[in-house]
Design a protein around this motif. Structure first.
Motif, PDB file in Angstrom:
ATOM      1  N   TYR A 239      11.347 -24.932  37.144  1.00  0.00           N
ATOM      2  CA  TYR A 239      12.710 -25.315  36.766  1.00  0.00           C
ATOM      3  C   TYR A 239      12.821 -26.820  36.548  1.00  0.00           C
ATOM      4  CZ  TYR A 239      17.722 -26.225  37.766  1.00  0.00           C
ATOM      5  OH  TYR A 239      19.018 -26.663  37.748  1.00  0.00           O
ATOM      6  N   TYR A 240      12.367 -27.612  37.504  1.00  0.00           N
ATOM      7  CA  TYR A 240      12.476 -29.066  37.360  1.00  0.00           C
ATOM      8  C   TYR A 240      11.506 -29.603  36.308  1.00  0.00           C
ATOM      9  CZ  TYR A 240      15.721 -29.410  41.253  1.00  0.00           C
ATOM     10  OH  TYR A 240      16.839 -29.297  42.045  1.00  0.00           O
ATOM     11  N   GLY A 241      10.315 -29.041  36.236  1.00  0.00           N
ATOM     12  CA  GLY A 241       9.361 -29.483  35.223  1.00  0.00           C
ATOM     13  C   GLY A 241       9.871 -29.268  33.815  1.00  0.00           C
ATOM     14  N   GLN A 242      10.603 -28.174  33.593  1.00  0.00           N
ATOM     15  CA  GLN A 242      11.162 -27.895  32.272  1.00  0.00           C
ATOM     16  C   GLN A 242      12.172 -28.966  31.839  1.00  0.00           C
ATOM     17  OE1 GLN A 242      12.901 -24.042  32.959  1.00  0.00           O
ATOM     18  NE2 GLN A 242      11.152 -22.920  32.096  1.00  0.00           N
ATOM     19  N   ARG A 243      12.798 -29.622  32.788  1.00  0.00           N
ATOM     20  CA  ARG A 243      13.892 -30.551  32.500  1.00  0.00           C
ATOM     21  C   ARG A 243      13.494 -32.006  32.682  1.00  0.00           C
ATOM     22  NH1 ARG A 243      15.020 -25.680  33.683  1.00  0.00           N
ATOM     23  NH2 ARG A 243      16.902 -24.670  32.861  1.00  0.00           N
ATOM     24  N   ALA A 244      12.193 -32.272  32.759  1.00  0.00           N
ATOM     25  CA  ALA A 244      11.687 -33.603  33.101  1.00  0.00           C
ATOM     26  C   ALA A 244      11.764 -34.619  31.971  1.00  0.00           C
ATOM     27  CB  ALA A 244      10.243 -33.497  33.596  1.00  0.00           C
ATOM     28  N   THR A 245      12.292 -34.232  30.809  1.00  0.00           N
ATOM     29  CA  THR A 245      12.516 -35.242  29.768  1.00  0.00           C
ATOM     30  C   THR A 245      13.754 -36.078  30.046  1.00  0.00           C
ATOM     31  OG1 THR A 245      13.668 -33.577  28.436  1.00  0.00           O
ATOM     32  CG2 THR A 245      11.323 -33.982  27.943  1.00  0.00           C
ATOM     33  N   ALA A 246      14.561 -35.692  31.043  1.00  0.00           N
ATOM     34  CA  ALA A 246      15.669 -36.543  31.475  1.00  0.00           C
ATOM     35  C   ALA A 246      15.106 -37.877  31.954  1.00  0.00           C
ATOM     36  CB  ALA A 246      16.446 -35.870  32.604  1.00  0.00           C
ATOM     37  N   GLY A 247      15.870 -38.943  31.748  1.00  0.00           N
ATOM     38  CA  GLY A 247      15.433 -40.232  32.271  1.00  0.00           C
ATOM     39  C   GLY A 247      15.258 -40.192  33.771  1.00  0.00           C
ATOM     40  N   LEU A 248      16.157 -39.473  34.444  1.00  0.00           N
ATOM     41  CA  LEU A 248      16.095 -39.304  35.894  1.00  0.00           C
ATOM     42  C   LEU A 248      16.651 -37.937  36.245  1.00  0.00           C
ATOM     43  CD1 LEU A 248      15.644 -40.502  38.788  1.00  0.00           C
ATOM     44  CD2 LEU A 248      18.037 -41.262  38.692  1.00  0.00           C
ATOM     45  N   ILE A 249      15.949 -37.228  37.125  1.00  0.00           N
ATOM     46  CA  ILE A 249      16.465 -36.000  37.724  1.00  0.00           C
ATOM     47  C   ILE A 249      16.911 -36.322  39.144  1.00  0.00           C
ATOM     48  CG2 ILE A 249      15.851 -33.725  38.637  1.00  0.00           C
ATOM     49  CD1 ILE A 249      13.896 -33.410  36.323  1.00  0.00           C
ATOM     50  N   ILE A 250      18.103 -35.873  39.502  1.00  0.00           N
ATOM     51  CA  ILE A 250      18.542 -35.903  40.892  1.00  0.00           C
ATOM     52  C   ILE A 250      18.524 -34.463  41.384  1.00  0.00           C
ATOM     53  CG2 ILE A 250      20.341 -36.570  42.518  1.00  0.00           C
ATOM     54  CD1 ILE A 250      21.374 -38.500  40.318  1.00  0.00           C
ATOM     55  N   SER A 251      17.751 -34.211  42.422  1.00  0.00           N
ATOM     56  CA  SER A 251      17.560 -32.835  42.869  1.00  0.00           C
ATOM     57  C   SER A 251      18.853 -32.224  43.387  1.00  0.00           C
ATOM     58  CB  SER A 251      16.515 -32.784  43.987  1.00  0.00           C
ATOM     59  OG  SER A 251      17.085 -33.114  45.244  1.00  0.00           O
ATOM     60  N   GLU A 252      18.851 -30.898  43.457  1.00  0.00           N
ATOM     61  CA  GLU A 252      19.918 -30.218  44.169  1.00  0.00           C
ATOM     62  C   GLU A 252      19.992 -30.762  45.596  1.00  0.00           C
ATOM     63  OE1 GLU A 252      18.272 -25.981  44.815  1.00  0.00           O
ATOM     64  OE2 GLU A 252      16.848 -27.085  43.571  1.00  0.00           O
ATOM     65  N   GLY A 253      21.144 -30.644  46.229  1.00  0.00           N
ATOM     66  CA  GLY A 253      21.298 -31.137  47.581  1.00  0.00           C
ATOM     67  C   GLY A 253      20.272 -30.508  48.510  1.00  0.00           C
ATOM     68  N   SER A 254      19.584 -31.345  49.269  1.00  0.00           N
ATOM     69  CA  SER A 254      18.544 -30.878  50.183  1.00  0.00           C
ATOM     70  C   SER A 254      18.982 -31.198  51.609  1.00  0.00           C
ATOM     71  CB  SER A 254      17.215 -31.571  49.860  1.00  0.00           C
ATOM     72  OG  SER A 254      16.147 -30.980  50.560  1.00  0.00           O
ATOM     73  N   PRO A 255      19.322 -30.185  52.411  1.00  0.00           N
ATOM     74  CA  PRO A 255      19.790 -30.451  53.770  1.00  0.00           C
ATOM     75  C   PRO A 255      18.774 -31.250  54.579  1.00  0.00           C
ATOM     76  CG  PRO A 255      20.265 -28.180  53.158  1.00  0.00           C
ATOM     77  CD  PRO A 255      19.391 -28.741  52.076  1.00  0.00           C
ATOM     78  N   ILE A 256      19.294 -32.230  55.329  1.00  0.00           N
ATOM     79  CA  ILE A 256      18.411 -33.103  56.102  1.00  0.00           C
ATOM     80  C   ILE A 256      18.035 -32.486  57.446  1.00  0.00           C
ATOM     81  CG2 ILE A 256      19.378 -35.152  55.006  1.00  0.00           C
ATOM     82  CD1 ILE A 256      20.874 -35.668  57.693  1.00  0.00           C
ATOM     83  N   SER A 257      18.698 -31.392  57.806  1.00  0.00           N
ATOM     84  CA  SER A 257      18.453 -30.738  59.088  1.00  0.00           C
ATOM     85  C   SER A 257      19.125 -29.378  59.047  1.00  0.00           C
ATOM     86  CB  SER A 257      19.033 -31.562  60.244  1.00  0.00           C
ATOM     87  OG  SER A 257      20.438 -31.677  60.099  1.00  0.00           O
ATOM     88  N   ARG A 258      18.807 -28.536  60.005  1.00  0.00           N
ATOM     89  CA  ARG A 258      19.511 -27.256  60.102  1.00  0.00           C
ATOM     90  C   ARG A 258      21.000 -27.504  60.337  1.00  0.00           C
ATOM     91  NH1 ARG A 258      17.867 -22.032  61.619  1.00  0.00           N
ATOM     92  NH2 ARG A 258      19.617 -20.627  61.192  1.00  0.00           N
ATOM     93  N   GLU A 259      21.303 -28.501  61.134  1.00  0.00           N
ATOM     94  CA  GLU A 259      22.691 -28.844  61.404  1.00  0.00           C
ATOM     95  C   GLU A 259      23.452 -29.206  60.131  1.00  0.00           C
ATOM     96  OE1 GLU A 259      24.052 -31.955  64.596  1.00  0.00           O
ATOM     97  OE2 GLU A 259      23.918 -32.956  62.646  1.00  0.00           O
ATOM     98  N   GLY A 260      22.742 -29.816  59.172  1.00  0.00           N
ATOM     99  CA  GLY A 260      23.378 -30.294  57.952  1.00  0.00           C
ATOM    100  C   GLY A 260      23.573 -29.248  56.885  1.00  0.00           C
ATOM    101  N   GLN A 261      23.174 -28.009  57.157  1.00  0.00           N
ATOM    102  CA  GLN A 261      23.204 -26.957  56.142  1.00  0.00           C
ATOM    103  C   GLN A 261      24.512 -26.181  56.190  1.00  0.00           C
ATOM    104  OE1 GLN A 261      19.757 -24.452  56.321  1.00  0.00           O
ATOM    105  NE2 GLN A 261      20.150 -23.502  54.342  1.00  0.00           N
ATOM    106  N   GLY A 262      25.058 -25.922  55.011  1.00  0.00           N
ATOM    107  CA  GLY A 262      26.279 -25.132  54.928  1.00  0.00           C
ATOM    108  C   GLY A 262      26.143 -23.922  54.031  1.00  0.00           C
ATOM    109  N   TYR A 263      24.973 -23.794  53.405  1.00  0.00           N
ATOM    110  CA  TYR A 263      24.762 -22.713  52.442  1.00  0.00           C
ATOM    111  C   TYR A 263      23.315 -22.243  52.555  1.00  0.00           C
ATOM    112  CZ  TYR A 263      28.814 -25.197  50.597  1.00  0.00           C
ATOM    113  OH  TYR A 263      30.024 -25.833  50.472  1.00  0.00           O
ATOM    114  N   LEU A 264      23.138 -20.951  52.597  1.00  0.00           N
ATOM    115  CA  LEU A 264      21.791 -20.389  52.649  1.00  0.00           C
ATOM    116  C   LEU A 264      21.050 -20.603  51.336  1.00  0.00           C
ATOM    117  CD1 LEU A 264      22.643 -16.975  54.349  1.00  0.00           C
ATOM    118  CD2 LEU A 264      21.623 -18.978  55.449  1.00  0.00           C
ATOM    119  N   PHE A 265      19.733 -20.561  51.413  1.00  0.00           N
ATOM    120  CA  PHE A 265      18.837 -20.554  50.251  1.00  0.00           C
ATOM    121  C   PHE A 265      18.815 -21.874  49.480  1.00  0.00           C
ATOM    122  CE2 PHE A 265      20.669 -16.097  50.466  1.00  0.00           C
ATOM    123  CZ  PHE A 265      19.752 -15.664  51.402  1.00  0.00           C
TER     124      PHE A 265
END
Length: 385
Positions: free
Chosen positions: A40-66
């Motif tokens: 998915y990200y490799g397909q879109r790598a012609t963007a000048g910059l990709i900012i990833s989907e939100g990545s929880p920093i801890s289990r505590e920081g998660q609000g959505y599964l998957f």
């Protein structure tokens, strides 16, 4: 076209000024980025910059599964596949570091603990994606949060620092702190939510900004200020974030503080017209005025804006010096070759909203690039991007 010109972002050369905005896709089984994520990200790598989907920093920081986290060895190894894919295609990618604060549910938290926040006020009307009473994944009302103690805030800042170091180890070129969307940083910044009485209280403004600025300082000390960006959604009212009178002043003052710290960028999300389930948020008249003023406030790094941009509007904002980089979200879902479509004026493919969250390859990595026999299709200049 200014949009397609290269740009120096804190010493990183972006080949164009098109940014892929962070997009939650909920495809990570076991909360680990996988081979499909890398495609998915490799397909879109012609963007000048990709900012990833939100990545929880801890289990505590998660609000959505998957959603792929960034706090276990398995998650780092999973993300390495995506960063390798982007770099092999000549792209650059920042990790968005995410702590949802009170926008969570006890079924997601370790040992069924309460979510944590600046306050103990529940996010009324907000939903987390956790487990229902039968143990099945489902949208569930957010749980009543627990107010963080003063001493715990240092630990939370440390979690962000560790996540930033993990991101660099996983091959990311930098990190974006998720200060938008009604999540943890905004829960401290918004005086209608923050009801603390310590040095992180809502008043004075310096107290309200303290948690965010201390986090920026600590992360920058670990990985370098030129590898740190932050996303805001000024005037946003998602997840029970009430409007407040000095919002413009708050973000302009944050701009000045962040300019002194020489971080890479400030990324503003205009939530005008944002679609939340069946509701469309109204246009916000305050946002354009703030955007015009921000350059004088944050003058040492790049300004990125996202939200309802067209190719033409983005190009004009860059040409006028209002912004430096333009972020596109939904168009990147269904147009992996979005940069080429902008360059040649080719039409944009519509996205299938039914496949935005969860599922498999359909609506994720199966959108084709544009094919034209004549290469003469210029599309519509007013097509919303």
């Amino acid at each position: 076209m200014k949009l397609l010109e290269s740009y120096n972002l804190g010493g990183l050369r972006l080949r164009n000024r098109v940014v892929m905005a962070p997009l939650t896709r909920s495809r990570a089984t076991d909360d680990v980025a996988n081979d499909m994520t890398a495609v998915y990200y490799g397909q879109r790598a012609t963007a000048g910059l990709i900012i990833s989907e939100g990545s929880p920093i801890s289990r505590e920081g998660q609000g959505y599964l998957f959603n792929p986290g960034i706090y276990t060895p398995e998650q780092l190894a999973g993300w390495r596949k995506s960063t390798d894919a982007v770099h092999q295609a000549g792209g650059l990618i920042f990790a968005q570091l995410w702590h949802v604060g009170r926008v969570s549910h006890t079924s997601i938290q370790s040992d069924g603990a309460a979510p944590v926040s600046a306050s103990s006020k529940v996010a009324r009307g907000a939903l987390a994606f956790g487990y229902d009473q039968s143990g099945k994944p489902a949208f569930v009302p957010t749980s009543v949060p627990r107010q963080l103690s003063t001493e715990e805030i240092a630990r939370l800042i440390g979690d962000f620092v560790t996540a930033a170091a993990n991101a660099i180890e996983a091959g990311f070129d930098g990190v974006e702190l998720h200060g938008a969307g009604g999540y943890i940083f905004e829960q401290f910044l918004n005086p209608a939510v923050n009801d603390r009485s310590d040095q992180y209280s809502a008043t004075p403004l310096a107290n309200r900004m303290r948690f965010l600025l201390e986090t920026v300082d600590a992360v920058a000390a670990r990985i370098g200020a030129n590898r740190v960006g932050i996303r805001f959604s000024p005037f946003g009212e998602l997840f029970d974030m009430p409007a407040y009178a000095d919002a413009e002043h708050t973000y302009l003052e944050l701009g000045r503080e962040l300019a002194e710290r020489k971080i890479a960028y400030v990324h503003l999300m205009d939530q005008s017209g944002f679609r939340l389930e069946d509701a469309i948020l109204p246009a916000n008249a305050h946002f354009p005025r703030l955007l015009e003023k921000l350059r004088d406030s944050f003058h040492t790094g790049a300004i990125i804006v996202a939200g309802g941009l067209t190719r033409e509007r983005a190009n004009q904002l860059i040409a006028d010096g209002v912004i430096d980089l333009a972020a596109f979200g939904e168009p990147f879902i269904s147009n992996p070759d979005l940069v080429a479509r902008f360059e040649h004026g080719w039409p944009l493919a519509p996205a299938d909203r039914a496949t935005f969250y969860g599922g498999g390859a359909k609506g994720y990595i199966d959108y084709p690039v544009y094919v034209s026999e004549t290469k003469a299709d210029t599309g519509s200049p007013d097509e919303k991007c």
